[in-house]
Motif scaffolding. Sequence first.
Motif, PDB file in Angstrom:
ATOM      1  N   ALA A  21       0.902  -1.488  -0.087  1.00 15.34           N
ATOM      2  CA  ALA A  21       0.425  -0.401  -0.078  1.00 15.34           C
ATOM      3  C   ALA A  21       0.719   1.109  -0.614  1.00 15.34           C
ATOM      4  O   ALA A  21       1.420   1.449   0.918  1.00 15.34           O
ATOM      5  CB  ALA A  21      -0.827   0.312   1.366  1.00 15.34           C
ATOM      6  N   SER A  22      -0.099   2.461  -1.049  1.00 15.57           N
ATOM      7  CA  SER A  22       0.650   3.427  -1.110  1.00 15.57           C
ATOM      8  C   SER A  22       1.898   3.285  -1.195  1.00 15.57           C
ATOM      9  O   SER A  22       3.299   4.040  -0.848  1.00 15.57           O
ATOM     10  CB  SER A  22       0.597   4.903  -0.139  1.00 15.57           C
ATOM     11  N   VAL A  23       2.917   2.909  -2.216  1.00 12.43           N
ATOM     12  CA  VAL A  23       4.178   3.242  -2.321  1.00 12.43           C
ATOM     13  C   VAL A  23       4.461   3.577  -3.590  1.00 12.43           C
ATOM     14  O   VAL A  23       5.269   3.394  -4.074  1.00 12.43           O
ATOM     15  CB  VAL A  23       5.033   0.924  -3.334  1.00 12.43           C
ATOM     16  N   LEU A 136       4.312  -0.268 -11.739  1.00 11.13           N
ATOM     17  CA  LEU A 136       3.195   0.458 -12.379  1.00 11.13           C
ATOM     18  C   LEU A 136       2.022  -1.281 -12.040  1.00 11.13           C
ATOM     19  O   LEU A 136       2.663  -2.346 -11.567  1.00 11.13           O
ATOM     20  CB  LEU A 136       3.281  -0.131 -13.454  1.00 11.13           C
ATOM     21  N   ALA A 137       1.197  -1.078 -11.964  1.00 14.66           N
ATOM     22  CA  ALA A 137       0.685  -2.251 -11.622  1.00 14.66           C
ATOM     23  C   ALA A 137      -1.376  -1.555 -12.873  1.00 14.66           C
ATOM     24  O   ALA A 137      -2.139  -0.583 -12.817  1.00 14.66           O
ATOM     25  CB  ALA A 137      -0.508  -2.435 -10.604  1.00 14.66           C
ATOM     26  N   LEU A 138      -1.556  -2.287 -13.930  1.00 11.42           N
ATOM     27  CA  LEU A 138      -2.569  -2.465 -14.246  1.00 11.42           C
ATOM     28  C   LEU A 138      -4.062  -3.383 -13.444  1.00 11.42           C
ATOM     29  O   LEU A 138      -3.470  -4.193 -14.121  1.00 11.42           O
ATOM     30  CB  LEU A 138      -2.685  -3.067 -15.768  1.00 11.42           C
ATOM     31  N   VAL A 198      -7.797   8.244  -9.148  1.00 14.72           N
ATOM     32  CA  VAL A 198      -8.755   7.396  -8.823  1.00 14.72           C
ATOM     33  C   VAL A 198     -10.193   7.912  -8.657  1.00 14.72           C
ATOM     34  O   VAL A 198     -10.638   6.752  -8.807  1.00 14.72           O
ATOM     35  CB  VAL A 198      -9.065   7.843  -6.967  1.00 14.72           C
ATOM     36  N   ALA A 199     -10.255   9.013  -9.027  1.00 13.17           N
ATOM     37  CA  ALA A 199     -12.042   9.172  -9.603  1.00 13.17           C
ATOM     38  C   ALA A 199     -12.084   8.636 -10.634  1.00 13.17           C
ATOM     39  O   ALA A 199     -13.265   7.773 -10.842  1.00 13.17           O
ATOM     40  CB  ALA A 199     -12.502  10.358  -9.874  1.00 13.17           C
ATOM     41  N   ALA A 200     -11.653   8.575 -11.873  1.00 12.15           N
ATOM     42  CA  ALA A 200     -12.126   8.330 -12.625  1.00 12.15           C
ATOM     43  C   ALA A 200     -11.571   6.692 -13.077  1.00 12.15           C
ATOM     44  O   ALA A 200     -13.152   5.717 -13.922  1.00 12.15           O
ATOM     45  CB  ALA A 200     -10.642   8.553 -13.739  1.00 12.15           C
ATOM     46  N   PRO A 214       0.321   5.872  -4.081  1.00 11.22           N
ATOM     47  CA  PRO A 214      -0.767   5.011  -3.006  1.00 11.22           C
ATOM     48  C   PRO A 214      -1.869   5.402  -3.749  1.00 11.22           C
ATOM     49  O   PRO A 214      -2.965   5.102  -3.648  1.00 11.22           O
ATOM     50  CB  PRO A 214      -0.462   6.272  -2.260  1.00 11.22           C
ATOM     51  N   ASP A 215      -2.217   5.631  -5.316  1.00  9.40           N
ATOM     52  CA  ASP A 215      -3.635   6.114  -6.055  1.00  9.40           C
ATOM     53  C   ASP A 215      -4.003   4.419  -5.936  1.00  9.40           C
ATOM     54  O   ASP A 215      -5.303   3.937  -5.450  1.00  9.40           O
ATOM     55  CB  ASP A 215      -3.376   6.335  -6.768  1.00  9.40           C
ATOM     56  N   VAL A 216      -3.353   3.396  -5.631  1.00  8.34           N
ATOM     57  CA  VAL A 216      -3.727   1.776  -5.520  1.00  8.34           C
ATOM     58  C   VAL A 216      -4.826   1.860  -3.844  1.00  8.34           C
ATOM     59  O   VAL A 216      -5.496   1.239  -4.353  1.00  8.34           O
ATOM     60  CB  VAL A 216      -2.769   1.312  -6.315  1.00  8.34           C
ATOM     61  N   SER A 217      -4.121   1.899  -3.362  1.00 14.80           N
ATOM     62  CA  SER A 217      -4.293   1.886  -1.819  1.00 14.80           C
ATOM     63  C   SER A 217      -5.726   3.164  -1.616  1.00 14.80           C
ATOM     64  O   SER A 217      -6.412   2.141  -1.195  1.00 14.80           O
ATOM     65  CB  SER A 217      -3.019   2.265  -0.778  1.00 14.80           C
ATOM     66  N   VAL A 218      -5.430   4.247  -2.030  1.00 10.91           N
ATOM     67  CA  VAL A 218      -6.483   4.814  -2.360  1.00 10.91           C
ATOM     68  C   VAL A 218      -8.033   4.502  -2.664  1.00 10.91           C
ATOM     69  O   VAL A 218      -8.777   4.249  -2.049  1.00 10.91           O
ATOM     70  CB  VAL A 218      -6.329   6.573  -2.707  1.00 10.91           C
TER      71      VAL A 218
END
Length: 358
Positions: A21-23, A136-138, A198-200, A214-218
């Motif tokens: 999380a949040s890396v 990166l994460a898809l 995040v919103a998109a 940290p977008d993935v964690s959010v």
Amino acid sequence: MTQKATRHRGRVLLRPLTLIASVALALSACGAPAAAPPGQSGSAAAGGGGGKVVIGVGGQTLLTYLPTTLAQQLGYYKDEGVDVELQDLQGGSKALTAMIGGSTNVTSGYYEHTIQMQAKNQQIKAFVDMGQSSGLALLVSPKNEGQIKSIADLKGRNVGVTAPGSSTDMFVKFLLAKNNMQQSDAAVSAIGAGSSAVAAVEQGQVDAAVMLEPDVSVLTKRIGHNPVVLEDVRSSEGLKEVFATDSWPSACLYAKTDWLNQNKDTAAKLAKAIKRTLEYINGHSGAEIAAKMPESFAGGDKDLYAKVIDDLKKTLSKDGTFTDDGVQAVLKTQQVANPDVGNKEIKLSETYTNDLVK
């Protein structure tokens, strides 16, 4: 990669998402500018030689660039006798453009820029490596879970990236090619990083997206469950599967080759400061490191910030050097995904050096 294998990978890598999380390994805009801007006169004109060295950072709060800021917080630049000013330019391409234009001396950005710019006949050289993973994460938008289970399912879909031409965009193009698809099979849309990204994804404005911490964690916190992951190169296992290597140089310090030649002593001091910082990170806990960073970087959650720093440590270089297989892997990605590089002859030896960090 078969669809079955991709689906299996998506399931296996869900658990590490919460652990990593949040890396903030942000490639937000690691794309190179289409052309170098005209020279600018600015505070960086003098460069080294005892004057201030201005380092443009491609997103200072992002953990991929943590060593750059931590070195300043620990006083290592000053210890080495260099007066450093950090400028948060909030995007790798912006940081690169600033350096090409002359308003900064050095960039804390992604190594691939050196390859991209050599393809444009501009000589840039990296001189100390910080990251060995692009981070990166898809991910699949929660509104499309069940519909998109593999890279093949992205055909005709809209994939969010930080910006066209960025490393996130290159990642999409590379994965399409790897799965025998055309780059035009999926459209890409710029969603930036942070709250807009995040919103998109949460609202389904895009069907999938290449996201960073940290977008993935959010996003995970907002939707209440781990998102479906199609590919993830934040781990050594992911790097080996996607890029056939366990090292993919990412965040680093680079500068114009001419500047390096004229300021070798200054650049060596910067490299030593970063190397000392990497050694500090390797020998201290996430909590100890977090305590040294600006309080605002924690986003109001110091415990989580410390935890993700602990996870970040796994992806950082231990000694600041570039590896041969790592730079080859980055070149391969660019050759496949970036038409500006394509089959052009790239002299990798001119894109990086380990001499200064050693």
